[in-house]
Scaffold this active site. Structure first.
Site, short mmCIF file in Angstrom:
data_model
loop_
_atom_site.label_atom_id
_atom_site.label_comp_id
_atom_site.label_asym_id
_atom_site.label_seq_id
_atom_site.Cartn_x
_atom_site.Cartn_y
_atom_site.Cartn_z
N ARG A 24 -8.44 -11.36 13.68
CA ARG A 24 -7.13 -10.70 13.83
C ARG A 24 -6.98 -10.09 15.22
NH1 ARG A 24 -7.14 -6.62 9.05
NH2 ARG A 24 -9.25 -6.51 9.82
N ASN A 42 -5.60 -10.25 6.89
CA ASN A 42 -6.56 -10.91 6.02
C ASN A 42 -5.94 -11.05 4.63
OD1 ASN A 42 -8.56 -11.04 7.97
ND2 ASN A 42 -9.55 -9.16 7.31
#
Length: 100
Positions: A24, A42
Site C-alpha cells: 500500500r 488490504n
C-alpha cells in the site's frame, strides 16, 4: 495528445504476496509520483484493492506497475482491472491508504 487529457477511473485488485510487504505504501508513492488520485486498502482475502484516477497515459503506467512491479518484496500473481471509465473530473482530492 488527446489521450493524455482524457481522465480515467479504474478499480483494481492485486493477488499474490501483497500484504505485509509495504504494498500500500509503495502504491501510494507511485500513484502520487504520477499525479494520480484514489485509494488502496488490504482485504480480508489477502489481496489489495483500490481505485486509481487520472490522465489516461499515467493510468496505463500505473496499471503496468500494479501488474508487474509492486513493492520490492511483493510477489504479484495476478492483477484484475474493472469498471474502467472516462470521467469528467477527478472524484478524489488525493491518493489515500485506507486502514481497517
Amino acid at each position: 495528445m488527446a489521450a493524455a487529457r482524457r481522465l480515467l477511473s479504474v478499480d483494481y485488485e492485486v493477488f499474490g504476496t501483497v500484504q505485509g510487504v509495504f504494498f500500500r505504501k509503495y502504491t501510494k508513492k507511485t500513484a502520487v509520483g504520477h499525479g494520480l488520485v484514489g485509494w488502496v486498502k488490504n482485504t480480508p482475502n489477502k489481496t489489495v484493492v483500490g481505485v486509481i484516477q487520472g490522465p489516461e497515459d499515467k493510468i496505463q503506467i500505473m496499471k503496468n506497475w500494479l501488474k508487474t512491479k509492486g513493492s520490492p518484496k511483493s510477489v504479484i500473481k495476478n492483477c484484475v482491472f474493472k469498471n474502467e471509465r472516462t470521467i469528467d473530473k477527478l472524484e478524489f482530492k488525493e491518493f489515500g491508504v485506507i486502514r481497517h
